[in-house]
Enzyme design. Structure first.
Site, PDB file in Angstrom:
ATOM      1  N   GLY A 139       0.670  -1.353   0.089  1.00 33.20           N
ATOM      2  CA  GLY A 139       0.043  -0.082  -0.034  1.00 33.20           C
ATOM      3  C   GLY A 139       0.880   1.219   0.069  1.00 33.20           C
ATOM      4  N   GLU A 140       0.505   2.262   0.642  1.00 33.76           N
ATOM      5  CA  GLU A 140       1.152   3.646   0.672  1.00 33.76           C
ATOM      6  C   GLU A 140       1.363   4.182  -0.731  1.00 33.76           C
ATOM      7  OE1 GLU A 140       4.760   3.310   2.718  1.00 33.76           O
ATOM      8  OE2 GLU A 140       3.815   1.906   4.443  1.00 33.76           O
ATOM      9  N   GLY A 141       0.760   3.526  -1.743  1.00 28.88           N
ATOM     10  CA  GLY A 141       1.071   4.405  -3.230  1.00 28.88           C
ATOM     11  C   GLY A 141       2.275   3.738  -3.689  1.00 28.88           C
TER      12      GLY A 141
END
Length: 342
Positions: free
Chosen positions: A310-312
């Site tokens: 996640g997180e980009g």
């Protein structure tokens, strides 16, 4: 609510001819050629360029997390937001590597981070309702979140940005994303739930049960994308959905990250199908179900690295490939330019 024009296909043949006549065999650059065509369709056929790109990381907490669907407690959401601000997370490292500015948006973590420099306040509440017991939020909160995201995107558009990457942070948000996936695709929740942060078999079984419970109690209300977000969504998922729609409305490209971001993308497409033309899918997550999401959206992810952070992270790592696609389209010689006869 969002006025999005489809990508202009008037110059399809001209763009394809320009790609085909570069000094290479037909199709030799594979997916980069498809990507270059998408860039030209959205940003302009003459010289599509990536200008002032940004990563927006949306953070929020989920009520379902208190029922033990993750290896981490909800407090980790706040701790990771502070890690982002300090520059110590994986996503910070990746942003530095590719030269991308990042901003962190508090959409509704449990404890407000008042006065913390580097955190943008777009709070819709202190965590959502537990979706297996109640609605995540009201329809009013959904509309407010979509508008907050639109305002943020408008600011970046005014600063010349024409591409945004989207990431998230929120303990429990894979449960919400799995429930959204099941609803949009007409699947059983148990078939959409994965291991998220790396949960064990017993926790996975509990998570599957709770997602199924959420789908059951909200079944009658899951009639449109706004109610799907209200019943099953997260504050960060709502604002990612709004960011995608608002960016497309302003003719900006969107790099979609992994499982949670793709859940937002699926809802965005339900709200306005034209948004799909503006989406680039950075990677295929290792989270169970993401490959099925890709098929549903007819998406071809740029990277398959087995990630599930996640997180980009996948969106940011895909940016150099997007720049490379624009670069070859704009700078590579044609056969006639190079004096090559074939």
């Amino acid at each position: 609510m969002f006025n999005i024009s489809p990508a202009n296909h008037e110059f399809d043949d001209e763009i394809q001819s320009k790609i085909d006549n570069k000094t290479k065999p037909l199709g030799a650059l594979g997916e980069l050629e498809n990507l270059a065509k998408q860039l030209a369709l959205v940003l302009g056929k003459d010289k599509p360029e990536i200008i002032n790109p940004k990563l927006l990381v949306f953070a929020a907490d989920h009520g379902i997390a208190s029922s033990g669907v993750s290896i981490a407690p909800s407090e980790v959401t706040t701790q990771m937001v502070m890690n982002f601000v300090a520059g110590g997370a994986a996503i910070n490292v990746f942003c530095r590597q590719v030269g991308l500015d990042m901003e962190v948006i508090d959409c509704g973590i449990l404890q407000p981070l008042e006065g913390v420099e580097g955190v943008i306040d777009q709070r819709l509440g202190a965590g959502t309702g537990a979706i297996h017991k109640q609605a995540a939020m009201t329809l009013g909160a959904v509309k407010q979140g979509l508008e907050m995201a639109r305002t943020r995107i408008e600011l970046h558009h005014q600063q010349g940005c024409n591409l945004i990457a989207l990431g998230e942070m929120g303990i429990g948000n894979t449960s919400s994303a799995a429930a959204i996936m099941a609803t949009v695709m007409g699947m059983k929740g148990v078939d959409c739930v994965g291991r998220g942060t790396g949960i064990d078999a017993a926790t996975l079984k509990r998570k599957q049960m709770l997602v199924e419970q959420a789908l059951h109690i909200h079944e009658a209300e899951l009639t449109d994308p706004y109610n799907i977000l209200a019943c099953l969504g997260g504050f960060e998922i709502v604002q990612m959905t709004g960011a995608m729609l608002a960016a497309a409305e302003r003719n900006m490209l969107v790099i979609v990250d992994g499982f949670i971001a793709t859940a937002a993308a699926m809802v965005a497409v339900q709200i306005n199908a034209n948004v799909r033309d503006y989406m680039i899918f950075g990677h295929q997550s290792d989270e169970r179900g993401h490959c099925l999401m890709m098929e549903h959206l007819q998406a071809r992810p740029l990277l398959r690295l087995g990630m599930r952070l996640g997180e980009g992270s996948g969106a940011v790592l895909a940016l150099p490939l997007i720049r490379a696609a624009a670069g070859f389209y704009n700078e590579m010689a044609s056969f006639s330019d190079a004096g090559i006869e074939i």
